[in-house]
Design a protein around this motif. Structure first.
Motif, PDB file in Angstrom:
ATOM      1  N   CYS A 118      -0.072 -15.286   6.398  1.00 56.61           N
ATOM      2  CA  CYS A 118       1.147 -15.514   7.178  1.00 56.61           C
ATOM      3  C   CYS A 118       2.072 -14.307   7.125  1.00 56.61           C
ATOM      4  O   CYS A 118       2.553 -13.813   8.158  1.00 56.61           O
ATOM      5  N   VAL A 119       2.340 -13.815   5.908  1.00 55.94           N
ATOM      6  CA  VAL A 119       3.253 -12.682   5.761  1.00 55.94           C
ATOM      7  C   VAL A 119       2.616 -11.412   6.310  1.00 55.94           C
ATOM      8  O   VAL A 119       3.268 -10.613   6.998  1.00 55.94           O
ATOM      9  N   HIS A 120       1.341 -11.214   6.015  1.00 54.04           N
ATOM     10  CA  HIS A 120       0.646 -10.022   6.504  1.00 54.04           C
ATOM     11  C   HIS A 120       0.658  -9.981   8.029  1.00 54.04           C
ATOM     12  O   HIS A 120       0.971  -8.944   8.633  1.00 54.04           O
ATOM     13  N   LEU A 121       0.322 -11.103   8.646  1.00 54.07           N
ATOM     14  CA  LEU A 121       0.272 -11.172  10.102  1.00 54.07           C
ATOM     15  C   LEU A 121       1.654 -10.946  10.703  1.00 54.07           C
ATOM     16  O   LEU A 121       1.800 -10.214  11.695  1.00 54.07           O
ATOM     17  N   ALA A 122       2.670 -11.561  10.122  1.00 55.96           N
ATOM     18  CA  ALA A 122       4.025 -11.419  10.648  1.00 55.96           C
ATOM     19  C   ALA A 122       4.459  -9.962  10.677  1.00 55.96           C
ATOM     20  O   ALA A 122       5.093  -9.503  11.635  1.00 55.96           O
ATOM     21  N   MET A 123       4.084  -9.214   9.634  1.00 54.98           N
ATOM     22  CA  MET A 123       4.594  -7.851   9.489  1.00 54.98           C
ATOM     23  C   MET A 123       3.677  -6.787  10.076  1.00 54.98           C
ATOM     24  O   MET A 123       4.057  -5.611  10.141  1.00 54.98           O
ATOM     25  N   THR A 124       2.479  -7.189  10.510  1.00 56.08           N
ATOM     26  CA  THR A 124       1.560  -6.194  11.059  1.00 56.08           C
ATOM     27  C   THR A 124       1.156  -6.482  12.499  1.00 56.08           C
ATOM     28  O   THR A 124       0.194  -5.896  12.995  1.00 56.08           O
ATOM     29  N   GLY A 125       1.881  -7.352  13.167  1.00 55.59           N
ATOM     30  CA  GLY A 125       1.516  -7.595  14.551  1.00 55.59           C
ATOM     31  C   GLY A 125       2.278  -8.684  15.261  1.00 55.59           C
ATOM     32  O   GLY A 125       2.474  -8.620  16.475  1.00 55.59           O
TER      33      GLY A 125
END
Length: 248
Positions: A70-77
């Motif tokens: 969730c956090v990775h996706l939010a901040m990378t795309g």
């Protein structure tokens, strides 16, 4: 302030709803969380199938991935603008001592720190909390300290915050703590499925082992909020010289 909020209990959990509603009074809040309970997911990323993101009627985003996803996706795309800080929680149940190894709540905060943002993880120590508002108010207080520069976080550090499940006025205060530890977890519980094949349930976490003064367990047992700085660097520096000599 722009705040990214996530958790491991799922986007419909009362803890994340309370946290988001509280922080929306002071900041621009974006919520992205798992579509179901993913407790114990730790720092896992989903690499074998695509992630799908859906916007709920209340504006929360949810995905079929882990808290770290969730956090990775939010901040990378997903987000057009990066947030200023990541807050993960409010978890249903404590994340004390060895719990942080497995915690998806802590993992979401760690991912925020890995990607360059200050990050907090917050848990209510009751498995069925009655006072989420107290934990949300603690985070509001800490964010105010961060904004006014009264609190600073090193680049490799997150804060793991555990809050007694009681009204705000009944808190004993706040303490900076170290991680305690638990005894070994209980044995796995063996059972059978409907076909007679063996299945296993992971046993409950062990009881407190190191819970003396200065630990997160001790602070909670005395009615204090426990605030533990966790380092992203897992290197055991005290072992480097000895192992280097052994290798030579």
């Amino acid at each position: 302030m722009k705040i990214l909020v996530s958790n491991d209990d799922g986007y419909q959990a009362p803890g994340i709803i309370c946290l988001a509603e509280t922080l929306q009074k002071i900041a621009d809040v974006t919520v992205i969380a798992p579509d179901r309970n993913r407790s114990g997911a730790s720092n896992s990323l989903t690499l074998e199938h695509p992630l799908r993101v859906t916007e709920a009627s209340n504006g929360f985003f949810h995905t079929n991935g882990t808290p770290t996803d969730c956090v990775h996706l939010a901040m990378t795309g997903l987000l057009e603008e990066l947030p200023d800080i990541v807050v993960s929680g409010i978890n249903c149940g404590a994340n004390l001592g060895d719990d942080v190894i497995y915690s998806g709540t802590v993992a979401a905060a760690m991912e925020g720190r890995f990607l360059g943002l200050p990050s907090l993880a917050v848990s209510s120590v009751n498995i069925k909390p009655q006072h989420y508002a107290t934990a949300a108010r603690v985070i509001e207080y800490l964010l105010d300290r961060l904004q006014t520069k009264l609190l600073s976080l090193p680049d490799n550090t997150i804060l793991n915050v555990n809050v007694p499940d009681r009204p705000w006025d009944e808190l004993a205060g706040m303490k900076i703590t170290r991680l305690g530890s638990r005894h070994r977890a209980a044995q796995a519980i063996k059972s059978e499925d409907q076909h007679g094949s063996p299945v296993y349930w992971i046993g409950p976490a062990g009881t407190e082992r190191d819970s003396g003064p200065g630990t997160d367990f001790n602070a909670i047992n005395q009615g204090f909020v426990s605030i533990t700085p966790l380092s992203m660097d897992l290197t055991n520096y005290s072992a480097l010289d000895g192992l280097t000599g052994w290798l030579e």
